[in-house]
Design a protein around this motif. Structure first.
Motif, PDB file in Angstrom:
ATOM      1  N   GLY A 153       1.306  27.730   1.330  1.00  0.00           N
ATOM      2  CA  GLY A 153       1.066  26.796   2.414  1.00  0.00           C
ATOM      3  C   GLY A 153       2.347  26.111   2.830  1.00  0.00           C
ATOM      4  N   PHE A 154       2.501  25.913   4.130  1.00  0.00           N
ATOM      5  CA  PHE A 154       3.703  25.300   4.686  1.00  0.00           C
ATOM      6  C   PHE A 154       3.263  24.184   5.622  1.00  0.00           C
ATOM      7  N   GLY A 155       3.505  22.934   5.212  1.00  0.00           N
ATOM      8  CA  GLY A 155       3.081  21.813   6.027  1.00  0.00           C
ATOM      9  C   GLY A 155       2.009  20.983   5.348  1.00  0.00           C
ATOM     10  N   PHE A 156       0.915  20.735   6.052  1.00  0.00           N
ATOM     11  CA  PHE A 156      -0.083  19.755   5.641  1.00  0.00           C
ATOM     12  C   PHE A 156      -0.661  20.029   4.251  1.00  0.00           C
ATOM     13  N   ASP A 157      -1.159  21.247   4.013  1.00  0.00           N
ATOM     14  CA  ASP A 157      -1.826  21.496   2.731  1.00  0.00           C
ATOM     15  C   ASP A 157      -0.847  21.423   1.573  1.00  0.00           C
ATOM     16  N   ALA A 158       0.413  21.802   1.804  1.00  0.00           N
ATOM     17  CA  ALA A 158       1.427  21.684   0.758  1.00  0.00           C
ATOM     18  C   ALA A 158       1.718  20.216   0.452  1.00  0.00           C
ATOM     19  N   GLY A 159       1.616  19.355   1.482  1.00  0.00           N
ATOM     20  CA  GLY A 159       1.771  17.931   1.241  1.00  0.00           C
ATOM     21  C   GLY A 159       0.686  17.394   0.326  1.00  0.00           C
ATOM     22  N   VAL A 160      -0.535  17.893   0.505  1.00  0.00           N
ATOM     23  CA  VAL A 160      -1.636  17.490  -0.373  1.00  0.00           C
ATOM     24  C   VAL A 160      -1.349  17.920  -1.814  1.00  0.00           C
ATOM     25  N   VAL A 161      -0.890  19.156  -1.980  1.00  0.00           N
ATOM     26  CA  VAL A 161      -0.566  19.665  -3.320  1.00  0.00           C
ATOM     27  C   VAL A 161       0.513  18.796  -3.968  1.00  0.00           C
ATOM     28  N   GLY A 162       1.528  18.415  -3.191  1.00  0.00           N
ATOM     29  CA  GLY A 162       2.584  17.566  -3.721  1.00  0.00           C
ATOM     30  C   GLY A 162       2.064  16.219  -4.174  1.00  0.00           C
ATOM     31  N   ARG A 163       1.152  15.629  -3.411  1.00  0.00           N
ATOM     32  CA  ARG A 163       0.568  14.353  -3.797  1.00  0.00           C
ATOM     33  C   ARG A 163      -0.233  14.476  -5.091  1.00  0.00           C
ATOM     34  N   VAL A 164      -0.991  15.571  -5.225  1.00  0.00           N
ATOM     35  CA  VAL A 164      -1.782  15.774  -6.439  1.00  0.00           C
ATOM     36  C   VAL A 164      -0.851  15.895  -7.652  1.00  0.00           C
ATOM     37  N   GLU A 165       0.250  16.640  -7.501  1.00  0.00           N
ATOM     38  CA  GLU A 165       1.182  16.781  -8.611  1.00  0.00           C
ATOM     39  C   GLU A 165       1.779  15.431  -9.010  1.00  0.00           C
ATOM     40  N   GLN A 166       2.068  14.579  -8.044  1.00  0.00           N
ATOM     41  CA  GLN A 166       2.580  13.250  -8.356  1.00  0.00           C
ATOM     42  C   GLN A 166       1.570  12.445  -9.163  1.00  0.00           C
ATOM     43  N   GLN A 167       0.299  12.537  -8.789  1.00  0.00           N
ATOM     44  CA  GLN A 167      -0.745  11.823  -9.520  1.00  0.00           C
ATOM     45  C   GLN A 167      -0.907  12.365 -10.937  1.00  0.00           C
ATOM     46  N   ARG A 168      -0.789  13.685 -11.091  1.00  0.00           N
ATOM     47  CA  ARG A 168      -0.904  14.273 -12.424  1.00  0.00           C
ATOM     48  C   ARG A 168       0.255  13.842 -13.316  1.00  0.00           C
ATOM     49  N   GLU A 169       1.446  13.718 -12.733  1.00  0.00           N
ATOM     50  CA  GLU A 169       2.594  13.243 -13.513  1.00  0.00           C
ATOM     51  C   GLU A 169       2.402  11.801 -13.975  1.00  0.00           C
ATOM     52  N   ARG A 170       1.546  11.056 -13.268  1.00  0.00           N
ATOM     53  CA  ARG A 170       1.239   9.680 -13.661  1.00  0.00           C
ATOM     54  C   ARG A 170       0.067   9.603 -14.630  1.00  0.00           C
ATOM     55  N   GLY A 171      -0.426  10.755 -15.055  1.00  0.00           N
ATOM     56  CA  GLY A 171      -1.477  10.788 -16.059  1.00  0.00           C
ATOM     57  C   GLY A 171      -2.874  11.031 -15.543  1.00  0.00           C
ATOM     58  N   LYS A 172      -3.025  11.219 -14.215  1.00  0.00           N
ATOM     59  CA  LYS A 172      -4.361  11.484 -13.677  1.00  0.00           C
ATOM     60  C   LYS A 172      -4.779  12.930 -13.973  1.00  0.00           C
ATOM     61  N   ARG A 173      -6.080  13.114 -14.217  1.00  0.00           N
ATOM     62  CA  ARG A 173      -6.605  14.455 -14.467  1.00  0.00           C
ATOM     63  C   ARG A 173      -6.744  15.209 -13.145  1.00  0.00           C
ATOM     64  N   SER A 174      -6.535  16.526 -13.222  1.00  0.00           N
ATOM     65  CA  SER A 174      -6.663  17.365 -12.037  1.00  0.00           C
ATOM     66  C   SER A 174      -8.141  17.657 -11.795  1.00  0.00           C
ATOM     67  N   THR A 175      -8.721  16.927 -10.862  1.00  0.00           N
ATOM     68  CA  THR A 175     -10.125  17.103 -10.519  1.00  0.00           C
ATOM     69  C   THR A 175     -10.245  17.355  -9.019  1.00  0.00           C
ATOM     70  N   HIS A 176     -11.404  17.839  -8.612  1.00  0.00           N
ATOM     71  CA  HIS A 176     -11.613  18.076  -7.188  1.00  0.00           C
ATOM     72  C   HIS A 176     -11.649  16.754  -6.427  1.00  0.00           C
ATOM     73  N   ALA A 177     -12.137  15.688  -7.058  1.00  0.00           N
ATOM     74  CA  ALA A 177     -12.140  14.376  -6.415  1.00  0.00           C
ATOM     75  C   ALA A 177     -10.714  13.906  -6.151  1.00  0.00           C
ATOM     76  N   LEU A 178      -9.814  14.198  -7.084  1.00  0.00           N
ATOM     77  CA  LEU A 178      -8.412  13.830  -6.885  1.00  0.00           C
ATOM     78  C   LEU A 178      -7.846  14.548  -5.662  1.00  0.00           C
ATOM     79  N   TYR A 179      -8.152  15.823  -5.501  1.00  0.00           N
ATOM     80  CA  TYR A 179      -7.681  16.574  -4.339  1.00  0.00           C
ATOM     81  C   TYR A 179      -8.220  15.978  -3.037  1.00  0.00           C
ATOM     82  N   VAL A 180      -9.482  15.619  -3.024  1.00  0.00           N
ATOM     83  CA  VAL A 180     -10.085  15.070  -1.805  1.00  0.00           C
ATOM     84  C   VAL A 180      -9.429  13.741  -1.434  1.00  0.00           C
ATOM     85  N   ARG A 181      -9.181  12.885  -2.423  1.00  0.00           N
ATOM     86  CA  ARG A 181      -8.540  11.597  -2.148  1.00  0.00           C
ATOM     87  C   ARG A 181      -7.133  11.790  -1.583  1.00  0.00           C
ATOM     88  N   GLN A 182      -6.382  12.712  -2.178  1.00  0.00           N
ATOM     89  CA  GLN A 182      -5.017  12.933  -1.707  1.00  0.00           C
ATOM     90  C   GLN A 182      -5.007  13.616  -0.334  1.00  0.00           C
TER      91      GLN A 182
END
Length: 321
Positions: A153-182
């Motif tokens: 993905g190039f653009g919007f969806d990749a931005g979502v992936v980047g946000r999820v990775e930032q949250q995971r680095e802060r200790g958040k679990r990778s869940t579908h709810a996390l993806y929807v929020r980001q």
């Protein structure tokens, strides 16, 4: 049979005990070496070593990121299905798109049983893969080529992936709810959602301009929301080259319409409309942006790019199914 098991200890849905049980089950059927990854890129290094040593099989136990690394290691010197080790996947991540797209169970224990049955029955298929690299003549031309198994993905969806990775680095679990929020946060903060900056160029066709979102699919479904498959490009297949779904508008009404279409998509019909562009079975094309945009492959955020060249390679790797 000489085999290597590459296990990611950080896989979200498998424990150390589960990995031990799976290792013993596989070792009962083959000469198995099991290695637990210790750093980012370790699975790639192990895949490369397995290809160099001429092993028969590499089993990736982990999520899509682990599979991507193993594949890039196996194909370090390019595709050669008849010579390279075969790949088997035991899903251990939160989504496991590649494994599920192959028709494997989404449970590690069940998938191991299916893998052993497939090996006994000699069931395998040769799948196509995508290759992304820096575009010659641009500031990204020195970016090394990298394979992907199911999407980029190039653009919007990749931005979502980047946000999820930032949250995971802060200790958040990778869940579908996390993806929807980001996803919602990315939408409200997306600076280019009304005026896209991406142009798609391919041989023999006019450029497609002003794209906000561009998803490149190597198979279908594109991803899963829980147990629900989402079909961005329903015609995409491991047996063809690459498909693209692109949008040139992300206004609130457009997002509501296309999100609904995606959630209700089927193997016969994906998102469609005047702001949607769907392209099928592309072997070579390039995505250019007027500004640096996030880029992801197989759910792994790879930073900002201004231009990416894509190649769809049919019959790249043998996979146990």
């Amino acid at each position: 049979m000489r085999a290597l098991l590459v296990a990611n200890p950080a896989a979200t849905t498998t424990s150390a005990r589960t990995r031990d049980v799976l290792t013993h089950a596989l070792a009962s059927e083959m000469k198995l070496e099991a290695v637990t990854t210790e750093y980012r890129g370790h699975a790639r290094d192990l895949g490369r070593k397995a290809a160099h040593e001429g092993l028969d099989l590499v089993v990736a136990l982990g999520g899509d990121g682990t599979v991507n690394e193993v594949v890039n290691g196996l194909l370090h010197n390019g595709p050669d299905p008849e010579r390279l080790p075969r790949l088997a996947v035991v899903p251990g991540g939160s989504t496991n798109v590649f494994a599920r797209a192959l028709g494997l169970p989404n449970d590690a224990v069940e998938a191991t049983g299916a893998l052993l049955d497939a090996l006994r029955e000699q069931r395998e298929r040769t799948v196509g893969l995508g290759l992304a690299a820096g575009t010659p003549g641009t500031e990204d031309e020195s970016v090394p080529a990298r394979w992907f198994t199911f999407c980029a993905g190039f653009g919007f969806d990749a931005g979502v992936v980047g946000r999820v990775e930032q949250q995971r680095e802060r200790g958040k679990r990778s869940t579908h709810a996390l993806y929807v929020r980001q996803l919602m946060r990315q939408f409200w903060e997306e600076p280019n959602r009304r005026h896209g900056t991406v142009t798609l160029e391919r041989p023999g066709a006019d450029p497609v301009t002003d794209l906000v979102l561009s998803i490149v699919c190597n198979t279908s479904p594109w991803t899963y929301l829980g147990n629900r498959p989402l079909y961005a490009s329903p015609e995409a297949s491991f047996d063809t080259a690459l498909d693209v779904l692109a949008l040139n508008r992300l206004s609130t009404p457009a997002v509501a319409r296309y999100a609904t279409q995606l959630l209700t998509s089927t193997p016969e019909r994906g998102p469609h409309g005047k702001h949607a562009v769907s392209l099928h079975d592309l072997t070579d094309f390039t995505l250019h942006s007027k500004v640096p945009l996030p880029f992801q492959m197989d759910g792994d955020h790879l930073g900002l790019r201004t231009s990416v060249r894509f190649t769809g390679v049919r019959r790249a790797l043998r996979v146990i199914v």
